[in-house]
Scaffold this active site. Sequence first.
Site, PDB file in Angstrom:
ATOM      1  N   ASP A 139       0.869  -1.178   0.000  1.00 61.18           N
ATOM      2  CA  ASP A 139       0.000   0.000   0.000  1.00 61.18           C
ATOM      3  C   ASP A 139       0.908   1.230   0.000  1.00 61.18           C
ATOM      4  O   ASP A 139       1.679   1.436   0.941  1.00 61.18           O
ATOM      5  CB  ASP A 139      -0.881  -0.048   1.258  1.00 61.18           C
ATOM      6  CG  ASP A 139      -1.847   1.129   1.350  1.00 61.18           C
ATOM      7  OD1 ASP A 139      -1.571   2.190   0.750  1.00 61.18           O
ATOM      8  OD2 ASP A 139      -2.863   0.983   2.053  1.00 61.18           O
ATOM      9  N   TYR A 186      -8.092  15.665  -5.701  1.00 58.94           N
ATOM     10  CA  TYR A 186      -7.194  15.109  -6.729  1.00 58.94           C
ATOM     11  C   TYR A 186      -6.294  16.200  -7.289  1.00 58.94           C
ATOM     12  O   TYR A 186      -5.072  16.051  -7.400  1.00 58.94           O
ATOM     13  CB  TYR A 186      -8.033  14.479  -7.846  1.00 58.94           C
ATOM     14  CG  TYR A 186      -7.215  13.870  -8.969  1.00 58.94           C
ATOM     15  CD1 TYR A 186      -6.673  12.598  -8.851  1.00 58.94           C
ATOM     16  CD2 TYR A 186      -6.977  14.578 -10.146  1.00 58.94           C
ATOM     17  CE1 TYR A 186      -5.918  12.042  -9.878  1.00 58.94           C
ATOM     18  CE2 TYR A 186      -6.229  14.028 -11.173  1.00 58.94           C
ATOM     19  CZ  TYR A 186      -5.705  12.757 -11.031  1.00 58.94           C
ATOM     20  OH  TYR A 186      -4.954  12.210 -12.051  1.00 58.94           O
ATOM     21  N   LYS A 225      -2.215  16.520  -6.939  1.00 57.86           N
ATOM     22  CA  LYS A 225      -1.336  16.538  -8.114  1.00 57.86           C
ATOM     23  C   LYS A 225      -0.488  17.806  -8.155  1.00 57.86           C
ATOM     24  O   LYS A 225       0.670  17.767  -8.592  1.00 57.86           O
ATOM     25  CB  LYS A 225      -2.158  16.365  -9.390  1.00 57.86           C
ATOM     26  CG  LYS A 225      -2.783  14.982  -9.515  1.00 57.86           C
ATOM     27  CD  LYS A 225      -1.721  13.890  -9.533  1.00 57.86           C
ATOM     28  CE  LYS A 225      -2.278  12.507  -9.730  1.00 57.86           C
ATOM     29  NZ  LYS A 225      -1.248  11.468  -9.717  1.00 57.86           N
TER      30      LYS A 225
HETATM   31  N1  LIG Z   1      -5.434   7.958 -16.897  1.00 64.58           N
HETATM   32  C1  LIG Z   1      -5.363   9.288 -17.013  1.00 64.58           C
HETATM   33  O1  LIG Z   1      -6.011   9.907 -17.858  1.00 64.58           O
HETATM   34  C2  LIG Z   1      -4.442  10.068 -16.103  1.00 64.58           C
HETATM   35  C3  LIG Z   1      -4.339  11.451 -16.313  1.00 64.58           C
HETATM   36  C4  LIG Z   1      -3.503  12.192 -15.501  1.00 64.58           C
HETATM   37  C5  LIG Z   1      -2.792  11.569 -14.489  1.00 64.58           C
HETATM   38  N2  LIG Z   1      -2.913  10.216 -14.299  1.00 64.58           N
HETATM   39  C6  LIG Z   1      -2.145   9.621 -13.225  1.00 64.58           C
HETATM   40  O2  LIG Z   1      -1.483   8.462 -13.676  1.00 64.58           O
HETATM   41  C7  LIG Z   1      -1.408   7.498 -12.609  1.00 64.58           C
HETATM   42  C8  LIG Z   1      -2.035   6.182 -13.064  1.00 64.58           C
HETATM   43  O3  LIG Z   1      -3.382   6.428 -13.440  1.00 64.58           O
HETATM   44  P1  LIG Z   1      -4.286   5.246 -14.031  1.00 64.58           P
HETATM   45  O4  LIG Z   1      -5.296   5.878 -14.891  1.00 64.58           O
HETATM   46  O5  LIG Z   1      -3.434   4.186 -14.576  1.00 64.58           O
HETATM   47  O6  LIG Z   1      -5.005   4.714 -12.683  1.00 64.58           O
HETATM   48  P2  LIG Z   1      -5.740   3.297 -12.433  1.00 64.58           P
HETATM   49  O7  LIG Z   1      -6.835   3.623 -11.468  1.00 64.58           O
HETATM   50  O8  LIG Z   1      -6.083   2.636 -13.718  1.00 64.58           O
HETATM   51  O9  LIG Z   1      -4.648   2.407 -11.698  1.00 64.58           O
HETATM   52  C9  LIG Z   1      -4.211   2.767 -10.420  1.00 64.58           C
HETATM   53  C10 LIG Z   1      -3.565   1.567  -9.764  1.00 64.58           C
HETATM   54  O10 LIG Z   1      -3.139   1.987  -8.448  1.00 64.58           O
HETATM   55  C11 LIG Z   1      -3.477   0.949  -7.543  1.00 64.58           C
HETATM   56  N3  LIG Z   1      -3.605   1.468  -6.182  1.00 64.58           N
HETATM   57  C12 LIG Z   1      -4.669   2.088  -5.613  1.00 64.58           C
HETATM   58  N4  LIG Z   1      -4.394   2.372  -4.337  1.00 64.58           N
HETATM   59  C13 LIG Z   1      -3.149   1.926  -4.084  1.00 64.58           C
HETATM   60  C14 LIG Z   1      -2.323   1.938  -2.941  1.00 64.58           C
HETATM   61  N5  LIG Z   1      -2.752   2.463  -1.778  1.00 64.58           N
HETATM   62  N6  LIG Z   1      -1.093   1.406  -3.031  1.00 64.58           N
HETATM   63  C15 LIG Z   1      -0.667   0.854  -4.193  1.00 64.58           C
HETATM   64  N7  LIG Z   1      -1.400   0.814  -5.303  1.00 64.58           N
HETATM   65  C16 LIG Z   1      -2.641   1.338  -5.253  1.00 64.58           C
HETATM   66  C17 LIG Z   1      -4.794   0.388  -8.072  1.00 64.58           C
HETATM   67  O11 LIG Z   1      -5.064  -0.908  -7.535  1.00 64.58           O
HETATM   68  C18 LIG Z   1      -4.515   0.376  -9.566  1.00 64.58           C
HETATM   69  O12 LIG Z   1      -3.895  -0.836  -9.956  1.00 64.58           O
HETATM   70  C19 LIG Z   1      -2.111   8.126 -11.430  1.00 64.58           C
HETATM   71  O13 LIG Z   1      -1.171   8.780 -10.595  1.00 64.58           O
HETATM   72  C20 LIG Z   1      -3.037   9.141 -12.082  1.00 64.58           C
HETATM   73  O14 LIG Z   1      -3.393  10.187 -11.233  1.00 64.58           O
HETATM   74  C21 LIG Z   1      -3.731   9.445 -15.083  1.00 64.58           C
END
Ligand SMILES: NC(=O)c1ccc[n+]([C@@H]2O[C@H](COP(=O)([O-])OP(=O)(O)OC[C@H]3O[C@@H](n4cnc5c(N)ncnc54)[C@H](O)[C@@H]3O)[C@@H](O)[C@H]2O)c1
Length: 260
Positions: free
Chosen positions: A67, A166, A170
């Site tokens: 975690d 959020y 960020k």
């Molecule tokens: N997808 C987008 O459009 C987007 C845009 C901007 C920023 N981001 C950033 O990119 C990163 C990944 O985003 P994503 O879309 O792949 O998210 P996602 O929700 O698809 O995946 C997130 C992963 O983090 C894991 N997770 C949750 N809580 C956790 C914890 N306490 N410890 C360890 N793991 C944990 C989840 O189980 C999941 O596997 C994030 O930081 C997100 O804010 C994504």
Amino acid sequence: MSGRVQGKTVAITGASSGLGRAMALRFAAEGAHVVCADVRSDPREGGEPTVDVIAASGGSGEYVEADASRWDDIDRLVTTAAAHSGRLDVMVNNAIVAGPHSKGLLETEEDDWDAIMAVGLRGVFLCCKRAVQQMLTQEPVAEARGRIINLSSQHGMIGAPGHVAYCTAKGGVVNLTRQVAVDFARRGIIVNAIAPGKILTRPADEPDTPEVLAYSHSRTPFSRLGRPDDVAAAALYLASDECSYVSGTNLLVDGGWMAY
Ligand SMILES: NC(=O)c1ccc[n+]([C@@H]2O[C@H](COP(=O)([O-])OP(=O)(O)OC[C@H]3O[C@@H](n4cnc5c(N)ncnc54)[C@H](O)[C@@H]3O)[C@@H](O)[C@H]2O)c1
């Protein structure tokens, strides 16, 4: 085989799904040993666990249940990663909790705020701290004792309508990246962030709403929204020895969102 991160050890939080999974698969394909940390091993979007896909394609990886908001878990993650080759070359701080906790100011309860901050900002602080502790014990390779990549967002620089915690987390990640880069540059630790724009990672059974997609398209000069591999390619550069004299930056992978 001689990949761009050949022989490096890379730890990634949130590596089971979405961007973390895409980065893990890309790093493994480029020769890294990838330590995949998450609170669940099954991808949110479905499919085989990341480490199983890595193994099936002949790569090297392991899963650590950790975690990102808990120091003891991150301590164990970094210790496990460093045990593989004696060093942690790259730490990717990617895990996020948002979902139903992510709301506007008036709808956000203290528990929502704390849930997002625990993983999205406190977790990045804990991971940076533990990674730096380890990296300071390592000899430099290509001028770097180690590299840290934090996942920020375009919404770390501008408002995200209706997502107060959020957006705030960020914004913190963007400046935490600069701070750690400044404090540890002389000791050979390279620290950068990637700011994805709208990347399509949502599970098929929890699709983005038409409103979110319409808003994202309206803000994105590219004719398409992002793919996880767009982010993985940027991460590969920041993780590789080709990335030299670049630290404290926040690399936009956003199809031009922030230029608009
Ligand atoms: N997808 C987008 O459009 C987007 C845009 C901007 C920023 N981001 C950033 O990119 C990163 C990944 O985003 P994503 O879309 O792949 O998210 P996602 O929700 O698809 O995946 C997130 C992963 O983090 C894991 N997770 C949750 N809580 C956790 C914890 N306490 N410890 C360890 N793991 C944990 C989840 O189980 C999941 O596997 C994030 O930081 C997100 O804010 C994504």
